[in-house]
Scaffold this active site. Structure first.
Site, PDB file in Angstrom:
ATOM      1  N   SER A 130       0.832  -1.204   0.000  1.00 53.27           N
ATOM      2  CA  SER A 130       0.000   0.000   0.000  1.00 53.27           C
ATOM      3  C   SER A 130       0.864   1.251   0.000  1.00 53.27           C
ATOM      4  O   SER A 130       1.961   1.261   0.573  1.00 53.27           O
ATOM      5  CB  SER A 130      -0.861   0.000   1.270  1.00 53.27           C
ATOM      6  OG  SER A 130      -1.487   1.244   1.454  1.00 53.27           O
ATOM      7  N   TYR A 154      -1.490  -0.837  10.898  1.00 52.40           N
ATOM      8  CA  TYR A 154      -1.833  -1.429   9.596  1.00 52.40           C
ATOM      9  C   TYR A 154      -0.706  -1.163   8.591  1.00 52.40           C
ATOM     10  O   TYR A 154      -0.205  -2.068   7.930  1.00 52.40           O
ATOM     11  CB  TYR A 154      -3.161  -0.838   9.089  1.00 52.40           C
ATOM     12  CG  TYR A 154      -3.366  -0.962   7.603  1.00 52.40           C
ATOM     13  CD1 TYR A 154      -3.709  -2.183   7.038  1.00 52.40           C
ATOM     14  CD2 TYR A 154      -3.179   0.130   6.750  1.00 52.40           C
ATOM     15  CE1 TYR A 154      -3.877  -2.308   5.662  1.00 52.40           C
ATOM     16  CE2 TYR A 154      -3.346   0.020   5.386  1.00 52.40           C
ATOM     17  CZ  TYR A 154      -3.691  -1.197   4.841  1.00 52.40           C
ATOM     18  OH  TYR A 154      -3.846  -1.314   3.481  1.00 52.40           O
ATOM     19  N   LYS A 158       2.245  -3.660   6.820  1.00 50.99           N
ATOM     20  CA  LYS A 158       2.509  -3.739   5.374  1.00 50.99           C
ATOM     21  C   LYS A 158       4.011  -3.602   5.110  1.00 50.99           C
ATOM     22  O   LYS A 158       4.594  -4.360   4.335  1.00 50.99           O
ATOM     23  CB  LYS A 158       1.767  -2.628   4.612  1.00 50.99           C
ATOM     24  CG  LYS A 158       0.280  -2.844   4.462  1.00 50.99           C
ATOM     25  CD  LYS A 158      -0.040  -3.896   3.408  1.00 50.99           C
ATOM     26  CE  LYS A 158      -1.531  -4.039   3.166  1.00 50.99           C
ATOM     27  NZ  LYS A 158      -1.905  -5.359   2.611  1.00 50.99           N
TER      28      LYS A 158
HETATM   29  C1  UD1 Z   1      -7.037   5.087   3.774  1.00 48.84           C
HETATM   30  C2  UD1 Z   1      -6.003   4.709   4.810  1.00 48.84           C
HETATM   31  C3  UD1 Z   1      -4.859   3.992   4.117  1.00 48.84           C
HETATM   32  C4  UD1 Z   1      -5.374   2.771   3.390  1.00 48.84           C
HETATM   33  C5  UD1 Z   1      -6.468   3.181   2.416  1.00 48.84           C
HETATM   34  C6  UD1 Z   1      -7.120   1.944   1.838  1.00 48.84           C
HETATM   35  C7  UD1 Z   1      -6.159   6.311   6.658  1.00 48.84           C
HETATM   36  C8  UD1 Z   1      -5.508   7.432   7.357  1.00 48.84           C
HETATM   37  N1  UD1 Z   1      -5.553   5.882   5.534  1.00 48.84           N
HETATM   38  O1  UD1 Z   1      -6.440   5.983   2.845  1.00 48.84           O
HETATM   39  O2  UD1 Z   1      -3.899   3.605   5.059  1.00 48.84           O
HETATM   40  O3  UD1 Z   1      -4.342   2.130   2.687  1.00 48.84           O
HETATM   41  O4  UD1 Z   1      -7.478   3.920   3.087  1.00 48.84           O
HETATM   42  O5  UD1 Z   1      -7.923   2.299   0.763  1.00 48.84           O
HETATM   43  O6  UD1 Z   1      -7.183   5.790   7.072  1.00 48.84           O
HETATM   44  N2  UD1 Z   1     -12.588  11.393   3.698  1.00 48.84           N
HETATM   45  C9  UD1 Z   1     -13.618  12.227   4.084  1.00 48.84           C
HETATM   46  N3  UD1 Z   1     -14.738  11.657   4.645  1.00 48.84           N
HETATM   47  C10 UD1 Z   1     -14.878  10.303   4.823  1.00 48.84           C
HETATM   48  C11 UD1 Z   1     -13.807   9.455   4.413  1.00 48.84           C
HETATM   49  C12 UD1 Z   1     -12.675  10.038   3.872  1.00 48.84           C
HETATM   50  O7  UD1 Z   1     -13.544  13.438   3.941  1.00 48.84           O
HETATM   51  O8  UD1 Z   1     -15.926   9.847   5.327  1.00 48.84           O
HETATM   52  C13 UD1 Z   1     -11.396  11.983   3.046  1.00 48.84           C
HETATM   53  C14 UD1 Z   1     -10.074  11.705   3.724  1.00 48.84           C
HETATM   54  O9  UD1 Z   1      -9.772  12.687   4.664  1.00 48.84           O
HETATM   55  C15 UD1 Z   1      -9.120  11.709   2.521  1.00 48.84           C
HETATM   56  C16 UD1 Z   1      -9.967  11.170   1.364  1.00 48.84           C
HETATM   57  O10 UD1 Z   1     -11.315  11.380   1.761  1.00 48.84           O
HETATM   58  O11 UD1 Z   1      -8.723  13.011   2.208  1.00 48.84           O
HETATM   59  C17 UD1 Z   1      -9.755   9.696   1.085  1.00 48.84           C
HETATM   60  O12 UD1 Z   1      -9.948   8.956   2.286  1.00 48.84           O
HETATM   61  P1  UD1 Z   1      -9.951   7.359   2.299  1.00 48.84           P
HETATM   62  O13 UD1 Z   1     -10.849   6.862   1.232  1.00 48.84           O
HETATM   63  O14 UD1 Z   1     -10.230   6.905   3.701  1.00 48.84           O
HETATM   64  O15 UD1 Z   1      -8.478   6.966   1.866  1.00 48.84           O
HETATM   65  P2  UD1 Z   1      -7.061   7.372   2.524  1.00 48.84           P
HETATM   66  O16 UD1 Z   1      -7.244   8.132   3.783  1.00 48.84           O
HETATM   67  O17 UD1 Z   1      -6.245   7.983   1.468  1.00 48.84           O
END
Ligand code: UD1
Length: 341
Positions: A130, A154, A158
């Site tokens: 990842s 996590y 990895k």
């Molecule tokens: C997350 C994990 C990462 C993992 C990946 C798997 C964290 C900090 N990182 O990545 O380790 O490998 O998922 O796919 O959890 N967001 C919102 N509202 C939400 C959900 C997300 O605003 O309800 C935003 C987040 O702040 C981010 C973006 O959407 O900016 C993407 O979030 P997400 O889909 O959870 O992915 P990552 O955080 O990049």
């Protein structure tokens, strides 16, 4: 029978989101597929649909990859030539609360798998790593040579698995290992018959937004709009799960001696607000959202430099953001409750 005619690939965790799409892609290319999955976070329905979409049989064994005896039996029974290893736990928040469970599961399964592979003289491995191994990046887009520094159990598990693979490859030249560092996989098979089906409220943005679009969630929380990005919300390198699946096929056919890391991403990003407005357009539904505080551990921007995979694996992720969200929406609207329908 079919299994003797073509290359046989073992997919651990093959009933899960990325594993199921990779299984279909392998079947479509004429590979024979063996899936080992304990179904702790996936559905037997997925296995049924893989076989339907791939128009071929799939050997499915419900077992834990950490079960040495059960796994050995699979290698005795099928002429496995290579392994794609997805099996593992993947929720960042849960890993912070239950680190031992994460280290035990994600390291234990991998070590058992590597031992059983060596015992059966199978040396080709593609591992599901990842972009999380990079932590908060110093350089964008991120090349494979960038420093690593995961920020949660996590991500550290990895990176530890990657380290184990690098040590192993250094100890015995027969190993051929590709470590695939995924950026943000989204979307679904264009048929809408397989897709991401999280248990409980989704942690990741796109599944959450899709559930909101289909009416399963009232409101989306946007985790911060004060990042140093064009609209203040987080920017990620979203990659269509079909492109990602094809990356595994490319890694299998270009695998070479030693252990090598590859970023699988597009190199371009989208913000949280862009995802929300594109999903409103595609679904035709207005979405409720609220800006809330930043989520602990989140970074502003994550973008892959995919040059190494483009050149060495002759692979490119070319499906557009629009296609990713259309396919995610197709899956979600056709299966509002995921595989439980
Ligand atoms: C997350 C994990 C990462 C993992 C990946 C798997 C964290 C900090 N990182 O990545 O380790 O490998 O998922 O796919 O959890 N967001 C919102 N509202 C939400 C959900 C997300 O605003 O309800 C935003 C987040 O702040 C981010 C973006 O959407 O900016 C993407 O979030 P997400 O889909 O959870 O992915 P990552 O955080 O990049």
């Amino acid at each position: 029978m079919g299994f003797a005619m073509s290359r046989t690939i073992l997919i651990t965790g093959g009933a899960g989101y990325i594993g199921s799409h990779t299984a279909v892609a392998l079947l479509e290319q004429g590979y024979s597929v063996v899936i080992v999955d304990n179904l702790c976070n996936s559905s037997p329905q997925a296995v049924k649909r893989i076989a339907e979409l791939g128009r071929n049989e799939v050997a499915f064994i419900q077992a834990d990859v950490a079960d040495h005896e059960a796994l050995s039996k699979v290698f005795d029974e099928y002429p496995i030539e290579a392994v794609i290893h997805f099996a593992g736990l993947k929720a960042v928040g849960e890993s912070v609360e239950q680190p031992l469970m994460y280290y035990r599961t994600n390291l234990g399964t991998t070590m058992t798998l590597l031992e059983v592979m060596a015992e059966h003289e199978v040396w080709d491995l593609v591992f599901s790593s990842s972009a999380t191994v990079y932590g908060d990046p110093e350089v964008l887009p991120i090349p494979e040579g960038a420093p690593t520094g995961p920020t949660n159990p996590y991500g550290r598990a990895k990176l530890m698995v990657e380290d184990i693979c690098r040590d192993l490859a250094a100890s015995d030249p027969r190993w051929r290992i590709a470590l695939l560092r995924y950026f943000n996989p989204v979307g679904a098979h264009p048929s809408g018959d397989i897709g991401e089906d999280p248990t409980g409220p989704p942690n990741n943005l796109v599944p959450f937004v899709m559930q909101a679009a289909v009416g399963r969630r009232d409101k989306i929380s946007v985790f911060g709009d004060d990042y140093n990005t064009p609209d203040g919300t987080g920017v990620r390198d979203y990659i269509h799960v079909i492109d990602l699946a094809l990356g595994h096929l490319a890694a299998l056919s270009h695998i070479s001696e030693g252990c090598r890391e590859f970023n699988l991403g597009t190199g371009t990003g989208a913000s949280v607000l862009e995802i929300i407005s594109a999903t409103e357009r595609i679904s035709g539904n207005k979405l409720n959202y609220e800006i809330v505080g930043r989520r602990a551990g989140d970074i502003a921007t994550s973008l892959a430099d995919p040059t190494r995979a483009n050149t060495e694996l002759e692979w490119r992720a070319d499906r557009a953001m629009e296609t990713m969200l259309q396919d995610a929406w197709h899956w979600q609207s056709k299966n509002p409750n995921g595989f439980t329908d």
